[in-house]
Design a protein around this motif. Structure first.
Motif, PDB file in Angstrom:
ATOM      1  N   VAL A 157       0.856  -1.187   0.000  1.00 57.22           N
ATOM      2  CA  VAL A 157       0.000   0.000   0.000  1.00 57.22           C
ATOM      3  C   VAL A 157       0.892   1.237   0.000  1.00 57.22           C
ATOM      4  CG1 VAL A 157      -1.762   1.312   1.249  1.00 57.22           C
ATOM      5  CG2 VAL A 157      -1.850  -1.194   1.238  1.00 57.22           C
ATOM      6  N   VAL A 158       0.765   2.064  -1.009  1.00 55.46           N
ATOM      7  CA  VAL A 158       1.535   3.307  -1.100  1.00 55.46           C
ATOM      8  C   VAL A 158       0.762   4.414  -0.378  1.00 55.46           C
ATOM      9  CG1 VAL A 158       2.474   5.057  -2.650  1.00 55.46           C
ATOM     10  CG2 VAL A 158       2.572   2.639  -3.288  1.00 55.46           C
ATOM     11  N   ILE A 159       1.447   5.133   0.513  1.00 60.49           N
ATOM     12  CA  ILE A 159       0.794   6.192   1.283  1.00 60.49           C
ATOM     13  C   ILE A 159       1.416   7.543   0.956  1.00 60.49           C
ATOM     14  CG2 ILE A 159       0.169   7.045   3.574  1.00 60.49           C
ATOM     15  CD1 ILE A 159       0.471   4.213   4.631  1.00 60.49           C
ATOM     16  N   HIS A 160       0.587   8.471   0.487  1.00 60.20           N
ATOM     17  CA  HIS A 160       0.991   9.861   0.325  1.00 60.20           C
ATOM     18  C   HIS A 160       0.396  10.639   1.498  1.00 60.20           C
ATOM     19  CE1 HIS A 160       2.423   9.023  -3.705  1.00 60.20           C
ATOM     20  NE2 HIS A 160       1.240   8.540  -4.047  1.00 60.20           N
ATOM     21  N   THR A 161       1.214  11.438   2.178  1.00 55.82           N
ATOM     22  CA  THR A 161       0.738  12.188   3.338  1.00 55.82           C
ATOM     23  C   THR A 161       0.713  13.682   3.029  1.00 55.82           C
ATOM     24  OG1 THR A 161       2.997  12.247   4.231  1.00 55.82           O
ATOM     25  CG2 THR A 161       1.561  10.470   4.989  1.00 55.82           C
ATOM     26  N   VAL A 162      -0.351  14.333   3.488  1.00 60.81           N
ATOM     27  CA  VAL A 162      -0.523  15.769   3.289  1.00 60.81           C
ATOM     28  C   VAL A 162      -0.741  16.416   4.649  1.00 60.81           C
ATOM     29  CG1 VAL A 162      -1.874  17.582   2.170  1.00 60.81           C
ATOM     30  CG2 VAL A 162      -1.575  15.370   1.025  1.00 60.81           C
ATOM     31  N   GLY A 163       0.110  17.348   5.002  1.00 65.15           N
ATOM     32  CA  GLY A 163      -0.015  18.052   6.277  1.00 65.15           C
ATOM     33  C   GLY A 163      -0.474  19.479   6.067  1.00 65.15           C
ATOM     34  N   ILE A 164      -1.394  19.923   6.896  1.00 62.97           N
ATOM     35  CA  ILE A 164      -1.786  21.331   6.933  1.00 62.97           C
ATOM     36  C   ILE A 164      -1.749  21.767   8.393  1.00 62.97           C
ATOM     37  CG2 ILE A 164      -3.245  21.115   4.884  1.00 62.97           C
ATOM     38  CD1 ILE A 164      -5.687  21.212   6.720  1.00 62.97           C
ATOM     39  N   THR A 187       6.659   3.807   2.638  1.00 58.14           N
ATOM     40  CA  THR A 187       5.729   3.082   1.763  1.00 58.14           C
ATOM     41  C   THR A 187       5.881   3.436   0.288  1.00 58.14           C
ATOM     42  OG1 THR A 187       4.023   4.781   2.097  1.00 58.14           O
ATOM     43  CG2 THR A 187       4.035   2.903   3.620  1.00 58.14           C
ATOM     44  N   GLY A 188       6.858   4.273  -0.043  1.00 55.51           N
ATOM     45  CA  GLY A 188       7.070   4.640  -1.439  1.00 55.51           C
ATOM     46  C   GLY A 188       6.238   5.811  -1.905  1.00 55.51           C
ATOM     47  N   GLY A 189       5.661   6.558  -0.952  1.00 61.31           N
ATOM     48  CA  GLY A 189       4.856   7.720  -1.304  1.00 61.31           C
ATOM     49  C   GLY A 189       5.627   9.013  -1.131  1.00 61.31           C
ATOM     50  N   GLN A 190       4.908  10.123  -1.087  1.00 60.43           N
ATOM     51  CA  GLN A 190       5.526  11.429  -0.912  1.00 60.43           C
ATOM     52  C   GLN A 190       4.794  12.213   0.174  1.00 60.43           C
ATOM     53  OE1 GLN A 190       6.369  13.758  -4.460  1.00 60.43           O
ATOM     54  NE2 GLN A 190       6.424  11.935  -5.741  1.00 60.43           N
ATOM     55  N   TYR A 191       5.550  13.104   0.831  1.00 56.53           N
ATOM     56  CA  TYR A 191       4.966  13.992   1.841  1.00 56.53           C
ATOM     57  C   TYR A 191       4.843  15.396   1.264  1.00 56.53           C
ATOM     58  CZ  TYR A 191       4.797  17.361   5.659  1.00 56.53           C
ATOM     59  OH  TYR A 191       4.460  18.412   6.458  1.00 56.53           O
ATOM     60  N   PHE A 192       3.708  16.055   1.575  1.00 57.13           N
ATOM     61  CA  PHE A 192       3.468  17.418   1.113  1.00 57.13           C
ATOM     62  C   PHE A 192       2.964  18.265   2.282  1.00 57.13           C
ATOM     63  CE2 PHE A 192       2.541  14.442  -2.295  1.00 57.13           C
ATOM     64  CZ  PHE A 192       3.225  14.963  -3.385  1.00 57.13           C
ATOM     65  N   PHE A 193       3.292  19.554   2.233  1.00 54.08           N
ATOM     66  CA  PHE A 193       2.746  20.493   3.215  1.00 54.08           C
ATOM     67  C   PHE A 193       1.981  21.588   2.487  1.00 54.08           C
ATOM     68  CE2 PHE A 193       3.019  24.536   5.545  1.00 54.08           C
ATOM     69  CZ  PHE A 193       2.299  24.179   6.682  1.00 54.08           C
ATOM     70  N   GLY A 194       0.735  21.798   2.923  1.00 55.85           N
ATOM     71  CA  GLY A 194      -0.090  22.841   2.323  1.00 55.85           C
ATOM     72  C   GLY A 194      -0.309  23.981   3.301  1.00 55.85           C
TER      73      GLY A 194
END
Length: 225
Positions: A157-164, A187-194
C-alpha cells in the motif's frame, strides 16, 4: 441435419468493459482542530481548514473517473464513510457533509492507516494508494503510525501524506511532519505540506499526475447459437 451439425452462430457487436486497476482511499482528519479558521483561501480571506479541504478534495475526486475511491474520516477513531466505489457522486456528497469533530476531538492517524489496510484486503486490484490528510499529531491511536506504515509496506500500500496546520504549534495541535515524512518514505509515497488553499490545490494536482489513470479494457463478442 448437416446445417445443424455445422453449428451456425450469430455474432453480436463487441461489448467493452472498463475495469479499474487502482483503488484509492482518501483519509481525512476531522478532529476538532479542523474547524480552526486560520487557512488562507485563494481570494486572500481566512477560512476554516475543513472548508478548504472539502473544496480541494472534491475537485480531486472529480478528476478521477477511472478509479474506485473510498473515504475514511478519523478523529478519536477512524470511521469508513464510503467503501471503494465507482459512484463518485456519493463520495462527493459525503465530502460536502463532513464536519469537524464528528469523529471526536483527537487524532488517530495510525488507526486510520490500519483501517485502510483492512479495507484493501478485500480488493483485487494491482495498485493500492492511500492519501491521508491531517493537521495535528497522533494522540489517540492504538497502533503507532510507524507500525501501521510498516504493515502497509508489507501489503504493498503506497501512502501519500498531506499536512496542513501549524508545524510550530504546541501539544496536540502541532503538526508532526517527521512522522508524516517517515510514513510516506517507508511506503514509497511522498509527503506534502499545504500552507494555504492554493498550495493544497497544487498538492492534489501533483498527486493526480503521479497516480495516472490506469484502466484495463476488456472486450468480447457474444455468440448466440
Amino acid at each position: 441435419m448437416v446445417l445443424a451439425l455445422a453449428r451456425p452462430q450469430f455474432v453480436e457487436p463487441p461489448i467493452e468493459k472498463i475495469e479499474p486497476q487502482r483503488d484509492l482511499m482518501l483519509a481525512i482528519d476531522l478532529s476538532q482542530s479542523m474547524d480552526t479558521k486560520d487557512f488562507p483561501s485563494s481570494d486572500g480571506k481566512v477560512e476554516a481548514r475543513v472548508d478548504a479541504v472539502r473544496k480541494v478534495v472534491a475537485d480531486f475526486v472529480a478528476k478521477r473517473p477511472g478509479d474506485r475511491i473510498g473515504l475514511i474520516a478519523f478523529g478519536d477513531a477512524p470511521y469508513p464513510l464510503v467503501p471503494f466505489t465507482m459512484d463518485h457522486k456519493t463520495v462527493l456528497a459525503v465530502i460536502a457533509d463532513t464536519l469537524p469533530g464528528i469523529a471526536g476531538p483527537r487524532t488517530s492517524l495510525g488507526d486510520a492507516i490500519g483501517l485502510t489496510i483492512k479495507m484493501f484486503e478485500k480488493t483485487t486490484v494491482p495498485e493500492r494508494v492511500l492519501i491521508v490528510l491531517t493537521d495535528g499529531n497522533d494522540t489517540a491511536s492504538k497502533m503507532p503510525p510507524a507500525k501501521a506504515a510498516d504493515i502497509a509496506k508489507q501489503k504493498s500500500v503506497v501512502i501519500h501524506t498531506v499536512g496542513i496546520g501549524d508545524p510550530a504549534a504546541a501539544g496536540e495541535d502541532k503538526l508532526d511532519t517527521a512522522t508524516l515524512q517517515k510514513i510516506a518514505t517507508e511506503t514509497g509515497g511522498q509527503y506534502f505540506f499545504g500552507g494555504d488553499q492554493t498550495q493544497l490545490a497544487a498538492i492534489y494536482d501533483t498527486l493526480d499526475k503521479i497516480t495516472p489513470h490506469d484502466q484495463k479494457n476488456l472486450s468480447w463478442r457474444p455468440r448466440i447459437e
